[in-house]
Design a protein around this motif. Structure first.
Motif, PDB file in Angstrom:
ATOM      1  N   UNK A 118      -5.354  40.533  45.582  1.00 41.92           N
ATOM      2  CA  UNK A 118      -4.653  40.703  46.845  1.00 41.92           C
ATOM      3  C   UNK A 118      -3.942  39.441  47.293  1.00 41.92           C
ATOM      4  N   UNK A 119      -4.579  38.283  47.107  1.00 46.15           N
ATOM      5  CA  UNK A 119      -3.942  37.025  47.477  1.00 46.15           C
ATOM      6  C   UNK A 119      -2.722  36.738  46.618  1.00 46.15           C
ATOM      7  N   UNK A 120      -2.812  37.058  45.332  1.00 50.01           N
ATOM      8  CA  UNK A 120      -1.655  36.817  44.466  1.00 50.01           C
ATOM      9  C   UNK A 120      -0.519  37.799  44.769  1.00 50.01           C
ATOM     10  N   UNK A 121      -0.865  39.015  45.149  1.00 46.10           N
ATOM     11  CA  UNK A 121       0.177  39.944  45.569  1.00 46.10           C
ATOM     12  C   UNK A 121       0.884  39.446  46.820  1.00 46.10           C
ATOM     13  N   UNK A 122       0.131  38.847  47.718  1.00 45.51           N
ATOM     14  CA  UNK A 122       0.743  38.284  48.918  1.00 45.51           C
ATOM     15  C   UNK A 122       1.721  37.180  48.536  1.00 45.51           C
ATOM     16  N   UNK A 123       1.312  36.311  47.612  1.00 40.30           N
ATOM     17  CA  UNK A 123       2.203  35.249  47.169  1.00 40.30           C
ATOM     18  C   UNK A 123       3.439  35.820  46.490  1.00 40.30           C
ATOM     19  N   UNK A 124       3.267  36.852  45.678  1.00 35.77           N
ATOM     20  CA  UNK A 124       4.399  37.475  45.002  1.00 35.77           C
ATOM     21  C   UNK A 124       5.364  38.084  46.011  1.00 35.77           C
ATOM     22  N   UNK A 125       4.820  38.768  47.023  1.00 34.15           N
ATOM     23  CA  UNK A 125       5.684  39.322  48.054  1.00 34.15           C
ATOM     24  C   UNK A 125       6.391  38.250  48.863  1.00 34.15           C
ATOM     25  N   UNK A 126       5.713  37.141  49.092  1.00 27.56           N
ATOM     26  CA  UNK A 126       6.338  36.039  49.817  1.00 27.56           C
ATOM     27  C   UNK A 126       7.521  35.475  49.044  1.00 27.56           C
ATOM     28  N   UNK A 127       7.392  35.391  47.715  1.00 29.12           N
ATOM     29  CA  UNK A 127       8.477  34.861  46.901  1.00 29.12           C
ATOM     30  C   UNK A 127       9.701  35.766  46.940  1.00 29.12           C
ATOM     31  N   UNK A 128       9.487  37.089  46.991  1.00 28.96           N
ATOM     32  CA  UNK A 128      10.591  38.045  46.986  1.00 28.96           C
ATOM     33  C   UNK A 128      10.945  38.513  48.396  1.00 28.96           C
ATOM     34  N   UNK A 129      10.654  37.719  49.393  1.00 30.10           N
ATOM     35  CA  UNK A 129      11.036  37.954  50.790  1.00 30.10           C
ATOM     36  C   UNK A 129      10.396  39.220  51.368  1.00 30.10           C
TER      37      UNK A 129
END
Length: 289
Positions: A118-129
């Motif tokens: 879940x934390x890595x998904x948050x980071x991935x979503x943050x990178x793609x706005x």
């Protein structure tokens, strides 16, 4: 047994793949920014997940002109990284898709605990706005969704309504995440099969194509062959069904042309050349009076 590749012809699956291996990032030290502004370290131990990208925020700025153009689809693992032998279960998988061309842009894959995923998904979503994030609901998906809600991810998918494509059962609305059931799974596979058959999806991951070639029909079940995985296939199937349920419409740019004459301002065209409509002509003549 008939897998996606066998039923459709293996050549179609391989034709869907256009790009190379992409950029690898093992995620040994991934920093994300929490909602309160504090940085958080996602992974401190030996990396178990891998991020592979083909188009990123820095390589293509046109991806973010429309906030609905991208979507992240995630399938949490059935056996976490702390299991006695996690390789016997399916790993976690998350993919970023460009909905305008059905192209795979990035892939997060590996054996991870639900909170770590879940934390890595948050980071991935943050990178793609922060695009729409669709997580498969379930025992492990519920934990991932809770982590994302605690991190206040702004666009977490909420299934408030379903159309005619999927069965409208009590488990398919009013909840966070995507529900995969024995009745909805065949429809998801059929949606993916249609995208592959009509060549309307671009798969950049070679491992995804390999999983599709070993995804078989075992009686009434659709699953991976013994010793193989189907997590990447299920992410693509969820995306195909979700895209059918929420079709993408490209935004239309509306340009306002400033009227050059009073006749055009009143919407009556060129009066001298007989291009005026009745309402516009009356408004224009009243204005002249």
């Amino acid at each position: 047994w008939g897998g996606l590749g066998v039923v459709l012809d293996a050549g179609l699956v391989l034709l869907a793949r256009r790009r190379g291996r992409g950029q690898r990032r093992d995620g040994r030290r991934l920093l994300v920014q929490l909602p309160d502004g504090r940085p958080a370290l996602v992974a401190q131990r030996e990396p178990r997940g891998e991020l592979r990208t083909w188009r990123t925020a820095t390589s293509d700025q046109d991806l973010f002109k429309d906030p609905d153009r991208l979507v992240i689809v995630a399938d949490p693992a059935g056996a976490g990284a702390s299991a006695p032998n996690p390789q016997k279960g399916d790993p976690c998988c998350g993919k970023v898709f460009d909905r305008s061309v059905n192209e795979e842009l990035a892939e997060l894959h590996g054996w991870m605990e639900p909170d770590e995923f879940g934390q890595r998904l948050y980071w991935l979503g943050q990178h793609y706005k922060y695009p729409q994030l669709v997580v498969e609901a379930g025992p492990w998906g519920g934990h991932v969704i809770r982590v994302l809600r605690d991190l206040e991810y702004p666009r977490l998918y909420f299934r408030d309504r379903f159309g005619e494509q999927l069965l409208n059962t009590p488990t398919n609305f009013g909840q966070y995440g995507w529900a995969t059931t024995n009745k909805s799974k065949p429809q998801m596979i059929d949606a993916l099969r249609e995208l592959l058959r009509t060549r309307r999806i671009v798969i950049n991951s070679l491992e995804t194509c390999q999983e599709m070639l070993t995804f078989v029909k075992n009686g009434v079940k659709r699953e991976a062959q013994a010793g193989c995985h189907d997590d990447r296939v299920m992410v693509c199937a969820i995306y195909a069904a979700w895209q059918d349920e929420h079709p993408y419409t490209a935004p239309v740019e509306v340009r306002y042309e400033r009227p050059r004459t009073l006749a055009q301002y009143f919407g009556c065209g060129d009066i001298d050349q007989g291009g005026a409509d009745t309402a516009g002509r009356k408004a224009y003549e009243l204005w002249r009076l």
